[in-house]
Design an enzyme around this catalytic site. Sequence first.
Site, short mmCIF file in Angstrom:
data_model
loop_
_atom_site.label_atom_id
_atom_site.label_comp_id
_atom_site.label_asym_id
_atom_site.label_seq_id
_atom_site.Cartn_x
_atom_site.Cartn_y
_atom_site.Cartn_z
N ASP A 1 -2.40 6.25 -3.60
CA ASP A 1 -1.25 5.62 -2.97
C ASP A 1 -0.76 4.46 -3.84
O ASP A 1 -1.24 4.27 -4.95
CB ASP A 1 -1.57 5.16 -1.55
CG ASP A 1 -2.55 3.99 -1.51
OD1 ASP A 1 -3.32 3.84 -2.47
OD2 ASP A 1 -2.54 3.24 -0.52
N ASP B 1 -5.81 2.20 -3.46
CA ASP B 1 -7.05 1.98 -2.73
C ASP B 1 -7.38 3.15 -1.81
O ASP B 1 -8.37 3.11 -1.09
CB ASP B 1 -7.03 0.66 -1.95
CG ASP B 1 -6.01 0.63 -0.82
OD1 ASP B 1 -5.17 1.56 -0.73
OD2 ASP B 1 -6.02 -0.34 -0.04
N SER C 1 0.81 -1.20 0.00
CA SER C 1 0.00 0.00 0.00
C SER C 1 0.85 1.26 0.00
O SER C 1 1.60 1.51 -0.93
CB SER C 1 -0.95 -0.04 1.20
OG SER C 1 -1.92 0.96 1.14
#
Length: 448
Positions: A242, A246, A103
């Site tokens: 990012d 998400d 992430s």
Amino acid sequence: MSRTLFGTDGVRGTANVHPMTAELALKLGAAAGRYFRRDQSGAHRVVIGKDTRLSGYMFETALTAGLTSTGMNVLLLGPVPTPAVGFLTRSMRADLGIMISASHNPAKDNGIKFFGPDGFKLSDEAELEIEELVESGVRLTQAANIGRATRIDDGRFRYVERAKQSFPADLTLAGLKVVVDCANGAAYRTAPEVLWELGAEVVPVGVTPNGHNINDRCGSTHVRTAAEAVVSHGADVGICLDGDADRVMILDEHGQVADGDQIMALLASRWAEAGRLAGGALVATVMSNLGLERFLEGRGLRLERTAVGDRYVVERMRSGGWNLGGEQSGHIVMTDYATTGDGLIAGLQFLAAMAESGQPASALARSFETVPQMLKNVRYRAEAVPLEAAGVQDVIRAAEAALVGKGRLLIRKSGTEPLIRVMAEAEDPELLTRIVGEVVGAVEAAAG
């Protein structure tokens, strides 16, 4: 047995350091394959996506080996956003979806996220059973039943069409100049394509991944680069994603930031006016600003709070029948369109509000005045337990007493990094600074 591998969002850590090793990924793949192939009948398949980290190649290969060893057929999507994996798992009738990504973390980290056949992230109970299989080992399939691996070349394009369908069919982005910062991550091709196809003039940022520069001075956790681009190009709005796309931050035409709370406030109010907000409620975490709660109450809407983690937001949304939720960090979950946070589709919803209203981004990006909030992180050694120290607990009790009727204090361990997060809100900035400073000082002393 408690979960030790899985955190709040899958398994995550530094690549080539336990638990993020190729050996563990192979075992995870085999365990997940066995868990989702218990009946041993019919064809079973799993889709695997990844972001742009160099270590993604290693984990993709290791997971594929583990999965095929239990008879799972693997469909490799290549670099795609995390929400694309949720969507394609369900669309392609797969038993399991896997996203390889850490992430917003730096390039040295990586992670493995699992989605069930419904496209939603796995429950705590399912993750625990997979951990138990990792620990005990799994029975491999016979040689004749080993699975196959196939490259899916059009996965990105399928998601592009899905994202475009979330934008009102009677609207266009023509006349809007949009900066989109893809964080050198999974959406580096997808997001600019979607915006361009919908008619926008696109200024791309963070679209040259090299395996090492994901989230590096770009993206939703470092908006300055995109803000400078918005101002220098005279853009109407900026969308900052990012590494796995998400989550999102929105920039107005002046480069000012709207975080997840402000985005949710805008969408909740507009959806409620249009009769689209299911149950008259928004689901957010304990980290969301008190100002958001007051804003919703003023419009006859409710804020349902959950533990931190978009997975817990989604679980509450599904149990309550609500269709909008998210996190201050920029995970915006819209179950009408996606099974997990989707930064691009959330950005498109903001752009739709601009197109429908004719208002500039600055008029839409600040729905409420925030209550002063301060968040500080304290890093600790893996073996340390600073929150259990008597001195820390004494300071926390005193801080909570000082905030009664004036604000709130939230202290928690990160589920993805060895950090203690100390957050407080208070109308009095001096009290806020003092409280956070005292708690952080005590935690730092206990953490060594």
